[in-house]
Design an enzyme around this catalytic site. Sequence first.
Site, PDB file in Angstrom:
ATOM      1  N   TRP A 358       0.817  -1.212   0.000  1.00 25.99           N
ATOM      2  CA  TRP A 358       0.000   0.000   0.000  1.00 25.99           C
ATOM      3  C   TRP A 358       0.851   1.263   0.000  1.00 25.99           C
ATOM      4  CZ3 TRP A 358      -1.874   2.905   4.760  1.00 25.99           C
ATOM      5  CH2 TRP A 358      -0.910   2.857   5.778  1.00 25.99           C
ATOM      6  N   ASP A 359       2.171   1.106   0.138  1.00 23.78           N
ATOM      7  CA  ASP A 359       3.065   2.266   0.185  1.00 23.78           C
ATOM      8  C   ASP A 359       2.895   3.167  -1.034  1.00 23.78           C
ATOM      9  OD1 ASP A 359       4.122  -0.126   1.581  1.00 23.78           O
ATOM     10  OD2 ASP A 359       5.666   1.252   2.287  1.00 23.78           O
ATOM     11  N   GLU A 497       0.424  -2.937  12.202  1.00 20.83           N
ATOM     12  CA  GLU A 497       0.662  -4.374  12.045  1.00 20.83           C
ATOM     13  C   GLU A 497       0.985  -5.072  13.359  1.00 20.83           C
ATOM     14  OE1 GLU A 497       3.713  -3.597   9.116  1.00 20.83           O
ATOM     15  OE2 GLU A 497       2.496  -4.617   7.608  1.00 20.83           O
ATOM     16  N   LYS A 618       2.365   0.247  15.852  1.00 17.40           N
ATOM     17  CA  LYS A 618       3.535   0.433  14.994  1.00 17.40           C
ATOM     18  C   LYS A 618       3.379   1.736  14.231  1.00 17.40           C
ATOM     19  CE  LYS A 618       5.932  -1.779  11.086  1.00 17.40           C
ATOM     20  NZ  LYS A 618       5.887  -2.922  10.144  1.00 17.40           N
ATOM     21  N   GLN A 619       2.200   1.918  13.668  1.00 10.23           N
ATOM     22  CA  GLN A 619       1.781   3.165  13.016  1.00 10.23           C
ATOM     23  C   GLN A 619       0.273   3.251  13.242  1.00 10.23           C
ATOM     24  OE1 GLN A 619       3.189   2.600   9.044  1.00 10.23           O
ATOM     25  NE2 GLN A 619       1.998   0.748   8.717  1.00 10.23           N
TER      26      GLN A 619
END
Length: 803
Positions: A358-359, A497, A618-619
């Site tokens: 998805w980056d 994640e 994580k994010q």
Amino acid sequence: MTEQTADTTLAYTGFDPDDEGLRETLTSTGNGYMCTRGAAEWEEADGVHYPGTYIHGVFNSAATMMGGVPVHNEDLVNLPNWLPMKLRIDGAEVLRMSEIELLDYHHELDLQTAVLTRRLRFRDKTGRETELLSRRFVSMASLHHAYLEWTITPVNWSGRAEVVTAIDGGVKNDGVPRYRALAQHHLRTERTEMFEPEVIGLKTRTRQSEVFISVAARTLVFQGGRHTDVFRDDYRDDDYIQQTLHLDLTQGEPTSIEKAVTIFTSRDPATGDTLVRAHRSVARARMFDSALEHNAASWKRLWQACDVEVYGDAEAQHLIRVHISHILQVCSHNTADLDAGVPARGINGEAYRGHVFWDEMFVYPFLTFRMPDVTRGLLMYRYRRLSEARAAARAEGYDGFMFPWQSGSLGTEQTQTLHLNPVSGQWHEDLSHNQRHVSAAIFYNIWQYLTVTEDTMFLEYRGAELMLGIARFWASIAHFDEERGRYVIHGVMGPDEYHEKYPDSDEGGLHNNAYTNVFVAWMCDIAANLLDLLPAPRANAVRARLELRDEEIARWRDMSRKMYIPFHSDGIISQFEGYEDLEELDWDAYRARYGNIQRLDRILKAEGDTPDRYKLAKQADVVMLFFLFPDDELREVFDRLGYEFPADAAKRNVEYYDHRTSHGSTLSFITHAGVFARFDPDSSWERFKVALGSDVNDIQGGTTREGIHMGVMSGTVDLLQRFYAGMRVCDGALQFDPNLPSGIDGVSYSMTYLRSPLRVTVMRDHVAVEHRDGVIDAGPVRIRVRGEERMLEVGATETFSLA
């Protein structure tokens, strides 16, 4: 090591073996078709050095037996090494860093042309001193061509020397230590050829995907500025071919050796036999200086369209140009016609096996506002893989298009089922394939592209089908909860994640991930009205192709109003249902024990614990919502859903999750910096500077040597234009609402909007937009700055006061 920070170079003085892998990644040279790591030509893969060349889309699958279970992996293939050049003096190999005394060493990438230069002076074991200038580049002007030039000058000696020039097909994928237990050999050499006295060639193919790759090299010698014939002898074996050039060198007089290289694959159009094509192309190749000038002219045009100026912070200016140079090495005009996605780690390393995640949604904002044809070509990578997305959905019992979390050659799911924890050395089950939000990201990317370009042809013939098929998937994975009177989604993971499932549960995935559910509500509203944007014949064609029913559209409209969003008791948006009930982590204790705790997941699992138990990220998923959508757009979604969206929603939610985020992904610094720009620009700037230096400073402790982070490099540029300049497209106008942090005085950048080339300058007291003439079908564009709207005519400049 001394790092130079001139705006247009990335340079290192002195040789540091521990730093060489990082330098090789950051001084790679590419052209949007292929990329070669910045490894020295005379070195082989040995733990310090790692030569690697990669081409978009050349993948191969292999299987490894682990405990009696076959583990499959698909890799972006490390292609035959075209670099090898070795120097011998009086028959002794002298040019290895470990075997010479370095008297002077300089290693530099010219960011404006992606030309890699090494200058070294060394003393060998017999006391002879020699100067070597090495220059090389992958041509931006000719996508199959690369060039290498050596200039050798004896300082205190004259005599016989030999230069070996070679092509090595016996390479493997060995650039990521944690993958080394898995199969690494992806190539099988077909044949080698001595075409003519100055040209050698090697043809290989991938073992499973059967892609043919051929490399041809022409090596010429120049003394006194003139082409010189020299005696050559040849050698080849099953995977390797070389020529040895015998030279007479004179003290103080330079001798130049030029190596021109062409690489073709069977995926390239109009190619036929790849080795024949490579030979013909290299035989016709330009001389080095002519090719260098041609390359520089192509790069100059790219910089005119893509440069960004940052006023008031020299370091930020330098690093932004480092990032732009690398983005263009991976995705340039040469990428537009390829069947290529955006590998999360570029094409100059092997991390994530070269897979597409998805980056790309962090990359497209840079490309779409500068090279929209490249974005369109990259979106076609997804369109060409619809059949696999449809099959994947059906296999899980869903409808529509379910794209894989990790995509490679065919668009099948390439996410590993086992993941090696480098902290513990143990293999763990990997459930990250449940990150279905990649399909939402693809929908978002298409819509943003269409908003910026108004490319109705793409919408009619490709985009609508993609978007509606994705909406169909989300309608099938959601189900209506009668008790709540709302739609819910179970069994998925968000961008964070660290949480793969509930503590002590055997079932993967989570209930009602807020990021996913809000995104679905936003998508369904657009999907329900999308056909109205098309001419009736095209709308009917899309309906027929998808066999779309009226009741599906009605369900999307209903979902846009009735998706369930979980909240904490105090009104904070819950990352997922049940997040509020998890334990708090003792962050101070873990920082004291481990120092860097970005990868808390690995630390906790190595301790026999699991991040599933804790309120951490994580994010942070919720922060991503405020990063992707402006407040007014989110408020519209929440109002439609019947939820409150207070004025301080962004601030409260971001501050809550900021204290519980380890930033285990470099993308996390991008999202937090972007959202903080709205209400705390200076705090935003601190995070921005961390993101800006994440690859150059290798903040994750060794990951950059495995490939750049495309998302963070592109995301830093997007931050400047979207959050600090405050630029967005809204209601058919290019709108600006600046939020400049105190760390800079302003920004200026080139861009394209509705095919109109613009130059935007945002300073503390004004915004100026110049309409650069020169495009045939460019027209006037509407510009809006903090509510004041003007029409910008072709060739004109409009300046808005911020006083």
